[in-house]
Design a protein around this motif. Structure first.
Motif, PDB file in Angstrom:
ATOM      1  N   VAL A 278     131.427  46.745  45.777  1.00 12.57           N
ATOM      2  CA  VAL A 278     131.255  46.957  47.212  1.00 12.57           C
ATOM      3  C   VAL A 278     132.372  47.874  47.694  1.00 12.57           C
ATOM      4  O   VAL A 278     133.549  47.504  47.640  1.00 12.57           O
ATOM      5  CB  VAL A 278     131.287  45.621  47.985  1.00 12.57           C
ATOM      6  CG1 VAL A 278     131.022  45.850  49.467  1.00 12.57           C
ATOM      7  CG2 VAL A 278     130.285  44.631  47.395  1.00 12.57           C
ATOM      8  N   ALA A 279     132.005  49.055  48.170  1.00 17.17           N
ATOM      9  CA  ALA A 279     133.003  50.049  48.580  1.00 17.17           C
ATOM     10  C   ALA A 279     133.858  49.560  49.747  1.00 17.17           C
ATOM     11  O   ALA A 279     135.082  49.701  49.734  1.00 17.17           O
ATOM     12  CB  ALA A 279     132.312  51.364  48.947  1.00 17.17           C
ATOM     13  N   GLU A 280     133.231  48.978  50.758  1.00 16.52           N
ATOM     14  CA  GLU A 280     133.927  48.592  51.981  1.00 16.52           C
ATOM     15  C   GLU A 280     135.060  47.597  51.740  1.00 16.52           C
ATOM     16  O   GLU A 280     136.095  47.646  52.384  1.00 16.52           O
ATOM     17  CB  GLU A 280     132.919  47.987  52.964  1.00 16.52           C
ATOM     18  CG  GLU A 280     133.521  47.504  54.262  1.00 16.52           C
ATOM     19  CD  GLU A 280     132.489  46.799  55.127  1.00 16.52           C
ATOM     20  OE1 GLU A 280     132.423  47.144  56.319  1.00 16.52           O
ATOM     21  OE2 GLU A 280     131.764  45.917  54.621  1.00 16.52           O
TER      22      GLU A 280
ATOM     23  N   HIS B 196     126.607  43.983  53.719  1.00 15.95           N
ATOM     24  CA  HIS B 196     125.225  43.841  54.209  1.00 15.95           C
ATOM     25  C   HIS B 196     124.234  44.294  53.142  1.00 15.95           C
ATOM     26  O   HIS B 196     123.187  43.678  52.951  1.00 15.95           O
ATOM     27  CB  HIS B 196     125.037  44.639  55.500  1.00 15.95           C
ATOM     28  CG  HIS B 196     125.924  44.165  56.599  1.00 15.95           C
ATOM     29  ND1 HIS B 196     125.628  43.072  57.369  1.00 15.95           N
ATOM     30  CD2 HIS B 196     127.118  44.618  57.037  1.00 15.95           C
ATOM     31  CE1 HIS B 196     126.598  42.867  58.239  1.00 15.95           C
ATOM     32  NE2 HIS B 196     127.519  43.792  58.053  1.00 15.95           N
ATOM     33  N   HIS B 197     124.578  45.353  52.435  1.00 18.72           N
ATOM     34  CA  HIS B 197     123.737  45.796  51.313  1.00 18.72           C
ATOM     35  C   HIS B 197     123.888  44.837  50.133  1.00 18.72           C
ATOM     36  O   HIS B 197     122.906  44.548  49.437  1.00 18.72           O
ATOM     37  CB  HIS B 197     124.135  47.213  50.882  1.00 18.72           C
ATOM     38  CG  HIS B 197     123.632  48.278  51.800  1.00 18.72           C
ATOM     39  ND1 HIS B 197     122.440  48.935  51.609  1.00 18.72           N
ATOM     40  CD2 HIS B 197     124.158  48.798  52.938  1.00 18.72           C
ATOM     41  CE1 HIS B 197     122.252  49.813  52.572  1.00 18.72           C
ATOM     42  NE2 HIS B 197     123.286  49.749  53.391  1.00 18.72           N
ATOM     43  N   ALA B 198     125.097  44.357  49.889  1.00 25.42           N
ATOM     44  CA  ALA B 198     125.343  43.465  48.753  1.00 25.42           C
ATOM     45  C   ALA B 198     124.513  42.192  48.853  1.00 25.42           C
ATOM     46  O   ALA B 198     123.966  41.721  47.848  1.00 25.42           O
ATOM     47  CB  ALA B 198     126.833  43.115  48.674  1.00 25.42           C
ATOM     48  N   TYR B 199     124.401  41.636  50.061  1.00 25.29           N
ATOM     49  CA  TYR B 199     123.661  40.385  50.228  1.00 25.29           C
ATOM     50  C   TYR B 199     122.173  40.547  49.924  1.00 25.29           C
ATOM     51  O   TYR B 199     121.479  39.572  49.686  1.00 25.29           O
ATOM     52  CB  TYR B 199     123.827  39.848  51.641  1.00 25.29           C
ATOM     53  CG  TYR B 199     125.232  39.417  51.976  1.00 25.29           C
ATOM     54  CD1 TYR B 199     126.086  38.911  50.996  1.00 25.29           C
ATOM     55  CD2 TYR B 199     125.725  39.519  53.272  1.00 25.29           C
ATOM     56  CE1 TYR B 199     127.372  38.526  51.298  1.00 25.29           C
ATOM     57  CE2 TYR B 199     127.024  39.130  53.583  1.00 25.29           C
ATOM     58  CZ  TYR B 199     127.830  38.636  52.594  1.00 25.29           C
ATOM     59  OH  TYR B 199     129.116  38.248  52.898  1.00 25.29           O
ATOM     60  N   ARG B 200     121.675  41.771  49.943  1.00 28.93           N
ATOM     61  CA  ARG B 200     120.259  42.014  49.661  1.00 28.93           C
ATOM     62  C   ARG B 200     119.988  42.254  48.173  1.00 28.93           C
ATOM     63  O   ARG B 200     118.838  42.305  47.767  1.00 28.93           O
ATOM     64  CB  ARG B 200     119.767  43.215  50.465  1.00 28.93           C
ATOM     65  CG  ARG B 200     119.782  42.954  51.960  1.00 28.93           C
ATOM     66  CD  ARG B 200     119.259  44.127  52.736  1.00 28.93           C
ATOM     67  NE  ARG B 200     119.277  43.817  54.167  1.00 28.93           N
ATOM     68  CZ  ARG B 200     118.508  44.409  55.046  1.00 28.93           C
ATOM     69  NH1 ARG B 200     117.670  45.350  54.670  1.00 28.93           N
ATOM     70  NH2 ARG B 200     118.584  44.090  56.324  1.00 28.93           N
ATOM     71  N   ARG B 201     121.029  42.409  47.389  1.00 31.09           N
ATOM     72  CA  ARG B 201     120.849  42.688  45.967  1.00 31.09           C
ATOM     73  C   ARG B 201     120.381  41.433  45.230  1.00 31.09           C
ATOM     74  O   ARG B 201     120.852  40.321  45.495  1.00 31.09           O
ATOM     75  CB  ARG B 201     122.177  43.162  45.349  1.00 31.09           C
ATOM     76  CG  ARG B 201     122.677  44.503  45.836  1.00 31.09           C
ATOM     77  CD  ARG B 201     122.052  45.646  45.105  1.00 31.09           C
ATOM     78  NE  ARG B 201     122.296  45.629  43.682  1.00 31.09           N
ATOM     79  CZ  ARG B 201     122.829  46.625  43.007  1.00 31.09           C
ATOM     80  NH1 ARG B 201     123.201  47.730  43.620  1.00 31.09           N
ATOM     81  NH2 ARG B 201     122.993  46.533  41.703  1.00 31.09           N
TER      82      ARG B 201
END
Length: 198
Positions: A110-112, A149-154
């Motif tokens: 995760v970049a952030e 937010h993207h990570a939780y969708r993986r």
């Protein structure tokens, strides 16, 4: 039925049942960083993690081999590095208490936050990510998401029985502000980006 159960049943029966749809949560990715890898590296280092730069040529795992060169006990869950403690032979977490270095593959980064995601498929025995003195994670730089937010969708996060984000080494500070690494987990987290062939 007890009076307690009578009260709880009355609450259940008379609870409002609004038909509301859940709100759409935005992904907060309108302004991505120019480079996800550079953003990940900066945030990992900010959290005390070590970013291992792969050499321009030669053995891409040379930084890992250098770090584990003098280690007594190495436990690897990746086929690219062979340790002297086979994770397949570990029956209880206590058998990992003397591991100097654990080498694992992260599902994604995760970049952030400068985080990596580890789940039971990566670790095989979940405790290896906490009982080892030092943790080294390999990850594919193509598998960096912009934020949580993207990570939780993986699916690697959603569809696993166990998943944890790791950001830097374990750290704690006492009331006087003395920072200690490794009190409840690994003393260092090193991350090596490399394209991983299955």
């Amino acid at each position: 039925m007890s009076s307690r159960e009578d009260i709880l049943q009355a609450i259940r029966l008379n609870r409002p049942q609004p038909e509301r749809t859940l709100p759409v949560v935005p992904l907060f990715d309108d302004i991505p960083p120019p480079s996800l890898l550079a953003a990940f590296k900066e945030n990992l280092q900010r959290m005390g993690g070590l970013f291992l730069d792969a050499p321009a040529s030669g053995d891409p795992l040379a930084p890992v081999r250098e770090k584990i060169g003098s280690a007594k006990v190495v436990c690897s869950t990746v086929p690219q590095i062979t340790g002297n403690r086979d994770i397949a032979d570990v029956q209880t977490p206590q058998q990992l208490a003397d591991v100097d270095f654990a080498i694992v593959r992260a599902s994604f980064a995760v970049a952030e936050t400068g985080s990596i995601l580890l789940n039971e498929a990566n670790l095989r025995v979940n405790a290896v990510a906490y009982l080892a003195q030092h943790l080294i994670a390999l990850f594919d730089p193509a598998d960096i998401v912009i934020n949580l937010h993207h990570a939780y969708r993986r699916p690697e996060f959603r569809d696993r029985r166990y998943a944890a984000f790791h950001t830097g080494p374990s750290a704690t500070a006492d009331i006087e502000g003395v920072l200690i690494h490794g009190a409840q987990g690994v003393r260092s987290l090193s991350v090596l980006p490399m394209t991983i062939e299955e």
